[in-house]
Design a protein around this motif. Structure first.
Motif, short mmCIF file in Angstrom:
data_model
loop_
_atom_site.label_atom_id
_atom_site.label_comp_id
_atom_site.label_asym_id
_atom_site.label_seq_id
_atom_site.Cartn_x
_atom_site.Cartn_y
_atom_site.Cartn_z
N GLU A 171 0.90 -1.20 -0.03
CA GLU A 171 0.12 -0.25 -0.06
C GLU A 171 0.95 1.28 -0.21
OE1 GLU A 171 -2.44 -3.47 1.62
OE2 GLU A 171 -0.38 -2.58 2.06
N THR B 160 2.47 1.71 -3.41
CA THR B 160 1.49 2.32 -4.25
C THR B 160 1.39 3.64 -3.91
OG1 THR B 160 0.19 0.21 -4.31
CG2 THR B 160 -0.88 2.21 -5.12
N GLU B 161 1.40 4.13 -2.76
CA GLU B 161 1.10 5.51 -2.46
C GLU B 161 2.32 6.52 -2.83
OE1 GLU B 161 0.42 6.62 1.69
OE2 GLU B 161 0.52 8.75 1.23
N ASP C 59 2.09 6.82 -6.37
CA ASP C 59 1.10 7.82 -6.94
C ASP C 59 1.75 9.25 -6.86
OD1 ASP C 59 -1.79 6.24 -5.40
OD2 ASP C 59 -0.79 5.83 -7.31
N GLU D 145 -6.61 1.88 -8.93
CA GLU D 145 -7.08 1.85 -7.44
C GLU D 145 -8.54 1.74 -7.43
OE1 GLU D 145 -5.02 5.15 -5.52
OE2 GLU D 145 -2.93 4.63 -6.77
N GLU E 296 -5.22 -1.97 -7.34
CA GLU E 296 -4.18 -1.36 -6.53
C GLU E 296 -4.67 -0.87 -5.34
OE1 GLU E 296 -0.74 -2.17 -9.16
OE2 GLU E 296 -0.60 -1.32 -7.13
N SER F 274 -3.97 1.88 -1.92
CA SER F 274 -2.90 2.56 -1.63
C SER F 274 -3.38 3.20 -0.22
CB SER F 274 -2.98 3.66 -2.42
OG SER F 274 -2.29 5.13 -1.97
#
Lengths: 762, 144
Positions: free
Chosen positions: A72, A75-76, A79, A120, A125, A127
């Protein structure tokens, strides 16, 4: 990755209107083959594969840079990196007449964010942060984001799981707008407000108003009010600081005295000179104005900024009420900042100037930026805790409830967070007939009309929008802080019957709002110190009523800013005023309200059936023995009234007649009917004699004198005294003479100390 | 002057006479009466929020008495433990649990307005006669 894969060909769609497409088709239909579905699908697959490849490049880069990241968190961070690339690509390109390379680069960078955000949303995905699409859905990147989504839609780009990227992206934006409201720029709001006229309702002219949701760390209630002062050629921005920033403190310290003994000039961080002025309310289309308090004032680029000095009115603390106000400040003015710009200034210029003032002079950077999700969540939790009186940490269930708070417009131009459906819990526990009400005292058709069309405004809302009468209102609620709210009380149906005058009954949905505070007594809506810390939570507000359901309420609730007309359930009036009000309202053009006939909204109050108020307990389902006994007694009395009227029962004494008349639904009619019947029975002489004695015993000499001169406190009393005189032949003047000639000891007033002189309050 | 209902509600006790003050605990039932003048000046021993009272109403129930009025901006409601009325002056003692204190109501006149009230209003105008002053106060009801 080849940019050409994504860059449109000349026969592409960048500026292709239907008309152009048709023309192009006519020219080229024999020379260029129209792509087949499989070719489109192939292209779509290529596009998404390319973009996912780009995303993975960035993800791998992040993974190499940071160790031991959870999926997570990875992914953040991915981003954030993708958003950063997109923003940088846009910022480095020209704003207009971009080159093909710039456009292509932007499209790739932004589309990568869109695909990532779509994944997401689709659950592919996960995040720990917010969706990256929302980061681009604001400011300078918003336009390119929207173009990218449109392009991806037209190309039919889908994720590997078959969901369309553009649809997922649109859903992300739509969900966010539903939760937070569509993000609009200040300049857009100003432009829209510029197009609105003054609002006229009956005799009231109100300046139009809007709000913008903004920073919550420094600005109270997360909003800036914008009022179009068309009549004065200005646009006013009004907000309150939750606490003085360092910048504001520095500005508002007493001006240092120079060597020459005179106050030195203070310069703001942006170079403006600080002066002494005032915050003033100005009536619409009039020279009339009223001062709220003194202020620190500076001008910058044609814009005037006034920072309220709540400790001073007319350069003095004298006159500031210290009751329910231990701060000795004008509490309504605390933190208040008023910014005024000329109406003819371009909205974008105003926005830019205001941003600079907020950042440099007031110390609030990014105040007008979109509120990040995390900040919004924090705000909701804080509001939930405040409303429910929770001082510690919230439980997971409470956090979930807090996050569900929605922003709703509860008064035109004013939104707040609401806890949808919460009112049903209150009604289930404390009674389905519990309502917030607002007393109009005697009321008038005009005030009823105003409320049914405009709703109710608090004092500061009225004054800031130019609605002022004659200045004869007390200033005390400005000092206690109550002026920022509309006062209501919580009643049940039984208590409402006891009321007199006109009252507005609100729908129970009003209790879903999270911007009201409450006291179990008359505290003048104070926001000051010890009084405020003793306020009730929303649950406590109802339980207070439950403890004493038949007690006339001394509770008070304060709803911030205003209550919209849509919250009005009914307006209860005195029965003898109903017809007149309905006629007047219809004459003013008000035949229905929210689709209901006016007769269903403006109704006669149901009067209590007996002298005693039934002692209702909660729940209200089964009558108590006392209730039953009272109802039986009442029924017997009403039967006796009918028996006297019909002649079945003979006259015995005036005491009996008086005792019966007051329990009737219509006192005047019951009394007159009984008296007429007694006269018809041939008992007029006895009645007259009894009534004379009765009046001599129960009425004071001055009351007899007033009755003789035709005075009466209300219409019903006037009608009855007149009836007694005309029908029974009572001469009040003669009674007065009789009584006055007798020596009657006057009662001693109970020993009470003289209240101190007014000057002792100052 | 009291309302008709207020006067005849004393009929239940045939021994009653007009010398008994209105806060006689023997008087039962709910009675509502309004003070006869439209606007009062209010003073209190410990409450600086009171100033003007419009449509002053006294409600007497079995177990409590409340005094309510409109004060040019909102309704005020207080619990009275004792009341007294002498000519045009009305006085009540507020319940201790509400903060206590004594509240005295006298009919508003020009002298009182000019000396004690005007400076505590947002922008109290000058009046040449009492009638216009009363009308001015009564017009604030429309903002209720």
């Amino acid at each position: 990755m080849s940019l050409n894969t994504l860059s449109p060909s000349n026969e592409g769609k960048d500026d292709l209107s239907n008309d152009n497409y048709n023309k192009w088709q006519n020219l080229t239909h024999n020379s260029i083959a129209i792509p087949t579905m499989s070719e489109i699908q192939e292209k779509s697959a290529n596009v998404v594969a390319t973009l996912i490849g780009k995303i993975n490049e960035v993800k791998n880069f992040v993974k190499e840079k940071f160790d031991n990241l959870s999926n997570e968190m990875l992914t953040e961070l991915t981003d954030s990196a993708l958003v950063h690339i997109a923003k940088k690509t846009i910022a480095s390109a020209k704003k207009e007449n971009r080159t093909e390379a710039e456009s292509a680069g932007i499209r790739v960078a932004v589309s990568s964010v869109v695909v990532q955000g779509a994944m997401e949303e689709a659950g592919m995905e996960k995040s720990t942060g917010s969706n990256p699409i929302l980061e681009l859905n604001q400011g300078d990147t918003k336009s390119d984001l929207r173009d990218s989504i449109i392009t991806l839609h037209e190309e039919g780009v889908m994720l590997p799981n078959g969901e369309e990227v553009a649809e997922l992206a649109a859903r992300v934006i739509e969900t966010n707008e539903k939760e937070h409201g569509p993000k609009v720029n200040l300049s857009e709001v100003i432009r829209a407000l510029n197009g609105r006229e003054l609002e006229q309702t009956s005799e009231t002219i109100v300046r139009p108003k809007a709000e913008i949701i903004c920073d919550h760390s420094h600005i109270e209630n997360q909003r800036i009010d914008i009022i179009n002062k068309i009549d004065r050629g200005a646009m006013e921005f009004r907000f309150k600081l939750t606490a003085p920033t360092e910048a504001v403190k520095a500005l508002c310290e007493k001006q240092p005295i120079g060597e020459d003994g005179r106050p030195q000039e203070v310069t703001t961080p942006s170079g403006a000179t600080l002066k002494r002025g005032a915050i003033i309310f100005e009536k619409t289309s009039s020279d009339t104005s009223y001062k709220l308090c003194d202020a620190f004032v500076f001008e910058k680029d044609g814009i005037t900024v006034s920072i309220a000095d709540p400790s001073s009115r007319d350069e003095s603390t004298k006159g500031i009420s210290h009751i329910y106000n231990d701060s000795n400040l004008i509490r309504t003015a605390m933190g208040l900042v008023k910014v005024e710009a000329p109406s003819n200034m371009e909205p974008e210029a105003i926005e830019q100037a205001l941003n600079e003032i907020l950042e440099k002079d007031l110390g609030i950077p990014g105040a007008l930026d979109e509120v990040p999700d995390e900040a919004e969540k924090e705000y909701k939790i804080a509001r939930y805790k405040w409303q429910h009186g929770i001082t510690g940490e919230l439980t997971p269930e409470q956090i979930e409830q807090a996050e569900k708070l929605e922003r709703e417009e509860v008064f035109p131009g004013y939104t707040t967070l609401v806890e949808k459906g919460k009112h049903q819990e209150y009604l289930a526990e404390y009674g389905q007939d519990v309502r917030a009400i607002h007393s109009l005292t005697t009321g008038s058709a005009k005030s009823i009309y105003r409320i049914l069309t405009q709703g109710l405004m608090c004092t500061t809302e009225r004054y800031s929008r130019g609605v002022m009468r004659n200045g004869m209102s007390s200033i005390t609620d400005f000092d206690t802080g109550g002026a920022d709210s509309v006062f209501t009380r919580i009643d049940n149906a039984t208590i409402r019957q006891e009321r007199t005058g006109t009252i507005v009954v609100f729908k129970p949905e009003i209790f879903d709002r999270t911007d009201w505070y409450s006291y179990d007594g008359d505290n003048y809506g104070s926001t000051s110190g010890e009084v405020y810390s003793g306020r009730l939570s929303s649950e406590e507000s109802f339980s207070v009523i439950a403890k004493a359901p038949n007690k006339y309420p001394r509770n008070e609730q304060m709803f911030r800013t205003g209550i919209g007309a849509s919250f009005v359930e009914s307006i209860e009036v005195e029965p003898n005023q109903l017809e007149g009000f309905i006629t007047e309202l219809k004459a003013m053009g008000l035949e229905e309200v929210n689709g209901k006939p006016i007769e269903e909204i403006v109704v006669a109050r149901k009067k209590p059936q007996g002298e005693h108020v039934p002692n209702l307990s909660i729940p209200h389902d089964e009558p108590t023995a006392e209730q039953i006994a009272l109802e039986q007694e009442l029924a017997e009395k009403q039967a006796t009234i009918q028996a006297i009227i019909s002649g079945e029962k003979s006259y015995t004494s005036f005491n009996e007649i008086a005792e019966l008349a007051v329990v009737a639904d219509d006192v005047e009619n019951a009394f007159k009917s009984m008296v007429q019947s007694i006269i018809n029975q041939g008992k007029k002489e006895q009645l007259t004699s009894d009534l004379k004695e009765y009046l001599k015993q129960t009425m004071k000499p001055e009351e007899l004198q007033e009755a003789a001169s035709g005075q009466a406190p209300d219409a019903e009393t006037a009608a009855l005294f007149s009836f007694i005189h005309d029908t029974i032949g009572i001469d009040y003047g003669a009674l007065y003479d009789e009584v006055s000639s007798q020596t009657i000891p006057s009662p001693d007033a109970p020993p009470m100390s003289e209240p101190p002189l007014t000057d002792d309050w100052l | 002057m009291r309302s008709f209902e207020s006067i005849v509600t004393q009929a239940g006790n045939s021994d009653d006479n007009k010398d008994i003050p209105q806060d006689n605990p023997e008087i039962v039932g709910n009675r509502t009466e309004k003070l006869s003048k439209p606007v009062y000046f209010i003073e209190s021993s410990n409450d600086g929020t009171v100033l003007v009272g419009i449509d002053v109403t006294i409600r007497r129930a079995e177990d409590d008495t409340t005094v309510s009025w409109y004060d040019t901006t909102r309704e005020r409601v207080m619990t009275a433990t004792e009341t007294s009325q002498e000519e045009d002056r009305f006085v009540f003692k507020r319940a201790e649990e509400e903060g206590g204190g004594t509240y005295s109501f006298t009919p508003m006149d020009l002298e009182t307005y000019n000396n004690k009230v005007k400076q505590r209003l947002l922008a109290g105008p000058d009046f040449t006669n009492e009638e216009d002053m009363i009308k001015g106060f009564l017009s604030t009801i429309d903002d209720a």
